[in-house]
Design a protein around this motif. Structure first.
Motif, PDB file in Angstrom:
ATOM      1  N   ALA A   1      20.177 -19.339  37.825  1.00 61.64           N
ATOM      2  CA  ALA A   1      20.961 -20.551  37.628  1.00 61.64           C
ATOM      3  C   ALA A   1      22.433 -20.224  37.442  1.00 61.64           C
ATOM      4  CB  ALA A   1      20.447 -21.329  36.417  1.00 61.64           C
ATOM      5  N   ALA A   2      22.746 -18.945  37.177  1.00 60.06           N
ATOM      6  CA  ALA A   2      24.134 -18.510  37.000  1.00 60.06           C
ATOM      7  C   ALA A   2      24.678 -17.819  38.241  1.00 60.06           C
ATOM      8  CB  ALA A   2      24.246 -17.572  35.796  1.00 60.06           C
ATOM      9  N   ALA A   3      23.820 -17.075  38.937  1.00 61.45           N
ATOM     10  CA  ALA A   3      24.220 -16.374  40.160  1.00 61.45           C
ATOM     11  C   ALA A   3      23.019 -16.298  41.088  1.00 61.45           C
ATOM     12  CB  ALA A   3      24.738 -14.975  39.846  1.00 61.45           C
ATOM     13  N   ARG A   4      23.273 -16.416  42.396  1.00 62.67           N
ATOM     14  CA  ARG A   4      22.160 -16.473  43.343  1.00 62.67           C
ATOM     15  C   ARG A   4      21.512 -15.112  43.592  1.00 62.67           C
ATOM     16  NH1 ARG A   4      26.129 -19.170  46.334  1.00 62.67           N
ATOM     17  NH2 ARG A   4      25.869 -17.875  48.210  1.00 62.67           N
ATOM     18  N   ASN A   5      22.247 -14.041  43.321  1.00 67.00           N
ATOM     19  CA  ASN A   5      21.740 -12.699  43.611  1.00 67.00           C
ATOM     20  C   ASN A   5      21.978 -11.741  42.438  1.00 67.00           C
ATOM     21  OD1 ASN A   5      21.179 -12.980  46.728  1.00 67.00           O
ATOM     22  ND2 ASN A   5      23.229 -13.815  46.400  1.00 67.00           N
ATOM     23  N   PRO A   6      21.403 -12.017  41.273  1.00 61.56           N
ATOM     24  CA  PRO A   6      21.672 -11.176  40.107  1.00 61.56           C
ATOM     25  C   PRO A   6      21.203  -9.734  40.258  1.00 61.56           C
ATOM     26  CG  PRO A   6      19.871 -12.705  39.643  1.00 61.56           C
ATOM     27  CD  PRO A   6      20.478 -13.133  40.939  1.00 61.56           C
ATOM     28  N   VAL A   7      20.122  -9.499  41.024  1.00 63.63           N
ATOM     29  CA  VAL A   7      19.672  -8.117  41.234  1.00 63.63           C
ATOM     30  C   VAL A   7      20.721  -7.336  42.010  1.00 63.63           C
ATOM     31  CG1 VAL A   7      17.929  -6.639  42.268  1.00 63.63           C
ATOM     32  CG2 VAL A   7      17.229  -8.727  41.101  1.00 63.63           C
ATOM     33  N   TYR A   8      21.297  -7.952  43.032  1.00 63.22           N
ATOM     34  CA  TYR A   8      22.353  -7.286  43.796  1.00 63.22           C
ATOM     35  C   TYR A   8      23.571  -7.009  42.920  1.00 63.22           C
ATOM     36  CZ  TYR A   8      19.866  -8.252  48.170  1.00 63.22           C
ATOM     37  OH  TYR A   8      18.942  -8.280  49.188  1.00 63.22           O
ATOM     38  N   THR A   9      23.864  -7.930  42.019  1.00 63.36           N
ATOM     39  CA  THR A   9      24.978  -7.716  41.093  1.00 63.36           C
ATOM     40  C   THR A   9      24.756  -6.460  40.273  1.00 63.36           C
ATOM     41  OG1 THR A   9      25.317 -10.116  40.946  1.00 63.36           O
ATOM     42  CG2 THR A   9      26.345  -8.754  39.247  1.00 63.36           C
ATOM     43  N   THR A  10      23.526  -6.242  39.824  1.00 56.47           N
ATOM     44  CA  THR A  10      23.243  -5.044  39.033  1.00 56.47           C
ATOM     45  C   THR A  10      23.312  -3.783  39.880  1.00 56.47           C
ATOM     46  OG1 THR A  10      20.821  -5.095  39.342  1.00 56.47           O
ATOM     47  CG2 THR A  10      21.731  -6.398  37.529  1.00 56.47           C
TER      48      THR A  10
ATOM     49  N   ALA B   1      20.294  10.514  35.059  1.00 56.12           N
ATOM     50  CA  ALA B   1      19.081  10.063  34.374  1.00 56.12           C
ATOM     51  C   ALA B   1      18.999   8.535  34.348  1.00 56.12           C
ATOM     52  CB  ALA B   1      19.042  10.622  32.961  1.00 56.12           C
ATOM     53  N   LEU B   2      20.094   7.880  34.006  1.00 55.42           N
ATOM     54  CA  LEU B   2      20.099   6.424  33.924  1.00 55.42           C
ATOM     55  C   LEU B   2      19.966   5.793  35.307  1.00 55.42           C
ATOM     56  CD1 LEU B   2      22.860   5.951  31.216  1.00 55.42           C
ATOM     57  CD2 LEU B   2      20.417   5.489  30.967  1.00 55.42           C
ATOM     58  N   TYR B   3      20.560   6.421  36.292  1.00 56.02           N
ATOM     59  CA  TYR B   3      20.479   5.912  37.661  1.00 56.02           C
ATOM     60  C   TYR B   3      19.030   5.936  38.152  1.00 56.02           C
ATOM     61  CZ  TYR B   3      22.490   4.937  42.273  1.00 56.02           C
ATOM     62  OH  TYR B   3      22.862   4.348  43.461  1.00 56.02           O
ATOM     63  N   VAL B   4      18.375   7.061  37.947  1.00 57.13           N
ATOM     64  CA  VAL B   4      16.968   7.182  38.349  1.00 57.13           C
ATOM     65  C   VAL B   4      16.102   6.202  37.551  1.00 57.13           C
ATOM     66  CG1 VAL B   4      14.967   8.716  38.357  1.00 57.13           C
ATOM     67  CG2 VAL B   4      17.189   9.575  39.110  1.00 57.13           C
ATOM     68  N   LEU B   5      16.393   6.043  36.267  1.00 61.35           N
ATOM     69  CA  LEU B   5      15.640   5.108  35.430  1.00 61.35           C
ATOM     70  C   LEU B   5      15.755   3.687  35.961  1.00 61.35           C
ATOM     71  CD1 LEU B   5      14.028   4.426  32.856  1.00 61.35           C
ATOM     72  CD2 LEU B   5      16.225   4.244  31.655  1.00 61.35           C
ATOM     73  N   TYR B   6      16.953   3.283  36.344  1.00 60.54           N
ATOM     74  CA  TYR B   6      17.167   1.934  36.878  1.00 60.54           C
ATOM     75  C   TYR B   6      16.258   1.680  38.079  1.00 60.54           C
ATOM     76  CZ  TYR B   6      19.440  -1.821  39.505  1.00 60.54           C
ATOM     77  OH  TYR B   6      19.681  -2.967  40.234  1.00 60.54           O
ATOM     78  N   PHE B   7      16.285   2.590  39.049  1.00 58.95           N
ATOM     79  CA  PHE B   7      15.511   2.374  40.266  1.00 58.95           C
ATOM     80  C   PHE B   7      14.010   2.506  40.025  1.00 58.95           C
ATOM     81  CE2 PHE B   7      19.616   2.824  42.300  1.00 58.95           C
ATOM     82  CZ  PHE B   7      19.533   1.872  43.305  1.00 58.95           C
ATOM     83  N   LEU B   8      13.612   3.384  39.103  1.00 58.21           N
ATOM     84  CA  LEU B   8      12.191   3.487  38.769  1.00 58.21           C
ATOM     85  C   LEU B   8      11.680   2.191  38.149  1.00 58.21           C
ATOM     86  CD1 LEU B   8      11.768   7.099  37.324  1.00 58.21           C
ATOM     87  CD2 LEU B   8      10.813   6.175  39.450  1.00 58.21           C
TER      88      LEU B   8
ATOM     89  N   ILE C   1      27.699  -0.865  30.875  1.00 51.88           N
ATOM     90  CA  ILE C   1      27.364  -1.475  32.163  1.00 51.88           C
ATOM     91  C   ILE C   1      25.962  -1.087  32.590  1.00 51.88           C
ATOM     92  CG2 ILE C   1      27.929  -1.485  34.627  1.00 51.88           C
ATOM     93  CD1 ILE C   1      30.869  -1.269  33.854  1.00 51.88           C
ATOM     94  N   PHE C   2      25.609   0.176  32.413  1.00 57.39           N
ATOM     95  CA  PHE C   2      24.260   0.619  32.752  1.00 57.39           C
ATOM     96  C   PHE C   2      23.219  -0.164  31.958  1.00 57.39           C
ATOM     97  CE2 PHE C   2      24.932   4.830  34.934  1.00 57.39           C
ATOM     98  CZ  PHE C   2      23.980   4.622  35.916  1.00 57.39           C
ATOM     99  N   GLY C   3      23.433  -0.294  30.653  1.00 59.36           N
ATOM    100  CA  GLY C   3      22.475  -1.006  29.819  1.00 59.36           C
ATOM    101  C   GLY C   3      22.311  -2.453  30.232  1.00 59.36           C
ATOM    102  N   LEU C   4      23.429  -3.129  30.493  1.00 60.31           N
ATOM    103  CA  LEU C   4      23.372  -4.526  30.915  1.00 60.31           C
ATOM    104  C   LEU C   4      22.700  -4.662  32.278  1.00 60.31           C
ATOM    105  CD1 LEU C   4      26.908  -5.766  29.797  1.00 60.31           C
ATOM    106  CD2 LEU C   4      24.705  -6.312  28.751  1.00 60.31           C
TER     107      LEU C   4
ATOM    108  N   SER D   1      26.509   1.370  40.339  1.00 58.80           N
ATOM    109  CA  SER D   1      27.378   2.253  41.113  1.00 58.80           C
ATOM    110  C   SER D   1      28.736   2.386  40.419  1.00 58.80           C
ATOM    111  CB  SER D   1      27.557   1.710  42.535  1.00 58.80           C
ATOM    112  OG  SER D   1      28.216   2.649  43.363  1.00 58.80           O
ATOM    113  N   ILE D   2      29.233   1.278  39.892  1.00 60.04           N
ATOM    114  CA  ILE D   2      30.483   1.308  39.123  1.00 60.04           C
ATOM    115  C   ILE D   2      30.294   2.130  37.853  1.00 60.04           C
ATOM    116  CG2 ILE D   2      32.107  -0.109  37.806  1.00 60.04           C
ATOM    117  CD1 ILE D   2      31.604  -2.346  39.842  1.00 60.04           C
ATOM    118  N   ALA D   3      29.138   1.991  37.206  1.00 61.39           N
ATOM    119  CA  ALA D   3      28.875   2.745  35.981  1.00 61.39           C
ATOM    120  C   ALA D   3      28.884   4.246  36.242  1.00 61.39           C
ATOM    121  CB  ALA D   3      27.519   2.325  35.396  1.00 61.39           C
ATOM    122  N   VAL D   4      28.306   4.683  37.363  1.00 61.92           N
ATOM    123  CA  VAL D   4      28.343   6.101  37.721  1.00 61.92           C
ATOM    124  C   VAL D   4      29.779   6.560  37.901  1.00 61.92           C
ATOM    125  CG1 VAL D   4      27.767   7.772  39.528  1.00 61.92           C
ATOM    126  CG2 VAL D   4      26.048   6.159  38.753  1.00 61.92           C
TER     127      VAL D   4
END
Length: 218
Positions: free
Chosen positions: A143-152, A25-32, A105-108, A157-160
């Motif tokens: 300003a903290a990381a160049r690719n924060p979306v990729y980090t999430t 559920a959380l995985y699908v929510l993230y991508f939606l 991790i999912f929430g963050l 995947s780690i959260a799963v």
């Protein structure tokens, strides 16, 4: 209610062990949220959804996209296979404290992903778009990381893997990391250097690639 499925000598009951359901559920929510709702909002605000046609213009980009899609399928397959009893969770690490970490991790990841997408605005793309005239985004989370979306994307995947530890999960995480490393290092960074010249070189020299301070290009 899901009940009665046997998992080895263990009976799976979604009421007592809801982690696979929550993970899906959380995985699908993230991508939606990131690729559905945010893209619709971007389309309404800027006239473009940010979706680039095709699976990549170069061999490296096509490989990165393929590995990413495989990791996506594996992330979803792990909880589904556990629910259907096809594979067993790894009991030694299938424990409540790690489940809690997975939820955190999912929430963050959801929060950071949405904020990063909103910060990018019209600059967000699913791939390389040479026709885009968007400015280089360096403010906010960037300003903290160049690719924060990729980090999430790696984070979920780690959260799963923490919510539903199984033999498929580490493969999914590894492929996600490899895919995003290829996309970032071999596809996007050369393009950004060519497009923004010294502005990107200076930015990459001070800001980490996926996390603060690590992966700076000096």
């Amino acid at each position: 209610m899901l009940s009665g499925w046997k998992l080895g000598n263990r009976k799976l009951d979604a009421a007592s062990d809801p982690s696979p359901i929550w993970a899906l559920a959380l995985y699908v929510l993230y991508f939606l949220l990131l690729f559905g709702v945010q893209s619709i909002m971007q389309l309404q605000q800027t006239g473009t959804s940010g979706w680039v046609e095709g699976i990549g213009q170069t061999r490296a980009e096509r490989l990165a996209n393929l590995l990413f899609l495989v990791s996506l399928v594996l992330d979803l397959a792990g909880p589904i296979l556990v629910l259907t009893g096809s594979i067993r969770p790894i009991e030694a690490i299938d424990v409540a404290p790690l489940h809690v970490v997975g939820f955190v991790i999912f929430g963050l990841a959801l929060l950071v992903g949405v904020l990063a997408r909103q910060t990018m605005g019209a600059a967000w793309r699913t791939g390389i778009d040479p026709s885009s005239s968007a400015p280089l985004v360096t403010q906010g989370l960037f300003a903290a990381a160049r690719n924060p979306v990729y980090t999430t994307m790696v984070s979920i995947s780690i959260a799963v893997a923490l919510l539903v530890p199984n033999v498929v999960a580490p493969v999914a995480v590894a492929l996600r990391v490899i895919a995003l490393q290829i996309q970032t290092r071999l596809v996007e960074e050369p393009f950004l250097r060519d497009r923004y010249h010294r502005d990107y070189t200076d930015y990459a020299g001070h800001v980490g690639r996926f996390v603060p301070l690590i992966g700076r290009c000096t």
